[in-house]
Scaffold this active site. Structure first.
Site, short mmCIF file in Angstrom:
data_model
loop_
_atom_site.label_atom_id
_atom_site.label_comp_id
_atom_site.label_asym_id
_atom_site.label_seq_id
_atom_site.Cartn_x
_atom_site.Cartn_y
_atom_site.Cartn_z
N SER A 145 4.53 -6.34 2.68
CA SER A 145 3.19 -6.39 3.27
C SER A 145 2.20 -7.00 2.29
O SER A 145 2.32 -8.17 1.94
CB SER A 145 2.77 -4.99 3.74
OG SER A 145 1.60 -5.04 4.52
N LEU A 146 1.23 -6.23 1.81
CA LEU A 146 0.29 -6.74 0.82
C LEU A 146 1.00 -7.39 -0.36
O LEU A 146 0.52 -8.39 -0.92
CB LEU A 146 -0.60 -5.58 0.36
CG LEU A 146 -1.62 -5.74 -0.77
CD1 LEU A 146 -1.03 -5.57 -2.14
CD2 LEU A 146 -2.40 -7.06 -0.67
N GLN A 159 1.58 -12.23 9.66
CA GLN A 159 2.09 -11.03 8.99
C GLN A 159 1.24 -9.81 9.27
O GLN A 159 1.73 -8.69 9.36
CB GLN A 159 2.15 -11.29 7.47
CG GLN A 159 2.90 -10.24 6.69
CD GLN A 159 2.12 -9.76 5.48
OE1 GLN A 159 0.94 -9.43 5.57
NE2 GLN A 159 2.79 -9.73 4.34
N GLN A 186 0.82 -1.21 0.00
CA GLN A 186 0.00 0.00 0.00
C GLN A 186 0.86 1.26 0.00
O GLN A 186 1.90 1.30 0.64
CB GLN A 186 -0.93 0.00 1.21
CG GLN A 186 -2.03 -1.02 1.09
CD GLN A 186 -3.04 -0.96 2.22
OE1 GLN A 186 -3.51 -1.98 2.67
NE2 GLN A 186 -3.38 0.22 2.68
N ARG A 193 -8.97 -9.02 3.65
CA ARG A 193 -7.88 -8.58 4.51
C ARG A 193 -7.96 -7.08 4.76
O ARG A 193 -7.80 -6.60 5.89
CB ARG A 193 -6.54 -8.94 3.86
CG ARG A 193 -5.28 -8.57 4.66
CD ARG A 193 -4.06 -9.04 3.87
NE ARG A 193 -2.79 -8.79 4.56
CZ ARG A 193 -2.02 -7.72 4.37
NH1 ARG A 193 -2.42 -6.76 3.52
NH2 ARG A 193 -0.87 -7.59 5.02
N HIS A 199 0.16 -3.78 11.15
CA HIS A 199 1.30 -4.59 11.59
C HIS A 199 1.63 -4.43 13.08
O HIS A 199 2.77 -4.68 13.48
CB HIS A 199 2.53 -4.35 10.71
CG HIS A 199 2.30 -4.75 9.28
ND1 HIS A 199 2.16 -6.06 8.90
CD2 HIS A 199 2.14 -4.01 8.16
CE1 HIS A 199 1.94 -6.10 7.59
NE2 HIS A 199 1.91 -4.88 7.12
#
Length: 315
Positions: free
Chosen positions: A94-95, A254, A13, A119, A205
């Site tokens: 991440s994503l 994660q 993102q 998510r 996170h």
């Protein structure tokens, strides 16, 4: 055929912009087909949103995540159709880890598009809007940031922690807004060159995302995960994993664990990679990767000319 000197990385993102990939869409049928597939799966015209916005709609987490995954997969499919050689290793920020797993053959594209939309929903609703925040800290050692965040968390009934280790001297913190604000003040006093609040509405996170992780685990339990055909370095522990059940668990962890990007790139270099290709919109990772290891040659696939020339250079 693959080349262990090449690595692919996939952005998360923050790389989304209204109008992105317009030239690639016009030139490559693979990009058109991939967006059409995502639109059919999710029930709305994703390409129209990407091109027309508004940016606020594109920035909604539940929208951003499938859009970025689709963008990365579209460029990966185009790379393949143009004769690009397969890399020896992959990672995603991440994503972007979900994008990597699709391109490595561990997740189906259709399953992943649905999964990352969920998510995004789970992450957005885990903490009420306005209660969490994130900030980028520039110019301090990781250990100093960890220590100050620990001190603040121990002194109040609130959470703040380092959550993205993006490159040496660039760390993102997140948590309850008041605790993040206190950390910003303390980190500036400790010598941070900059401490900048980020325009996000949830503390990604952190342990505050555990409710989102529990919901994601339920959805992941219904999805088939295969052993990746190309090794993928995971954010949680900066190592590869071939066991589908362990991958499933890592994807849950994660969501509430730090993104160890510096360690992920170091693992990529240790695997023998010399060239690192950013497969997605923007060049955010390229800048981070150069700061982590200056020996890496970075490439971007966002523009058609860059994609075609990179295919030729890395053959």
């Amino acid at each position: 055929m693959s080349d262990s000197s090449n690595a692919f990385v996939f952005p998360g993102q923050g790389s989304q912009q209204v109008g992105m990939l317009a030239a690639a869409y016009e030139r490559f049928p693979t990009v058109q087909d991939t967006f059409a597939e995502a639109s059919q799966t999710l029930g709305y015209d994703m390409w129209a949103l990407v091109q027309n916005g508004p940016q606020d709609a594109l920035n909604l987490t539940e929208t951003t995540q499938p859009v970025l995954l689709t963008s990365s997969v579209a460029l990966w499919r185009t790379w393949q159709s143009e004769g690009g050689i397969s890399p020896g290793i992959m990672a995603g920020h991440s994503l972007g880890e979900f994008s990597a797993l699709v391109c490595a053959g561990a997740l189906s594209f259709e399953d992943a598009v649905k999964l990352v939309r969920k998510r995004g929903e789970f992450m957005q609703t885990a903490v009420p809007v306005g209660q969490g925040s994130m900030a980028a800290i520039i110019g301090l050692d990781d250990s100093v940031i960890d220590s100050i965040c620990d001190d603040i968390t121990s002194g109040v009934d609130a959470v703040v922690a380092a959550v993205n280790f993006n490159s040496p001297g660039q760390v993102v913190i997140a948590g309850h807004k008041a605790a993040v604000d206190a950390a910003i003040t303390a980190l500036k006093e400790a010598g941070a060159k900059r401490a900048l609040p980020l325009p996000v509405s949830a503390p990604f996170h952190t342990v505050l995302m555990k409710p989102a992780g529990e919901k994601l685990a339920e959805v992941l339990g219904t999805i088939t995960i295969s052993s990746p055909q190309i090794p993928v370095v995971h954010n949680v522990h900066a190592a590869t994993e071939s066991d589908p059940e362990k991958i499933r668990q890592l994807l849950v962890e994660q969501i509430y664990s730090p993104v160890r990007w510096t360690s992920c790139v170091q693992a990529i270099v240790e695997s023998g990679a010399q060239h690192i290709v950013e497969c997605g919109p923007g060049k955010v990772l390229g800048g981070l990767n150069r700061r982590i290891d200056k020996s890496l040659q970075s490439y971007s696939l966002e523009e058609p000319e860059g994609l075609v020339s990179t295919v030729e250079q890395l053959k």
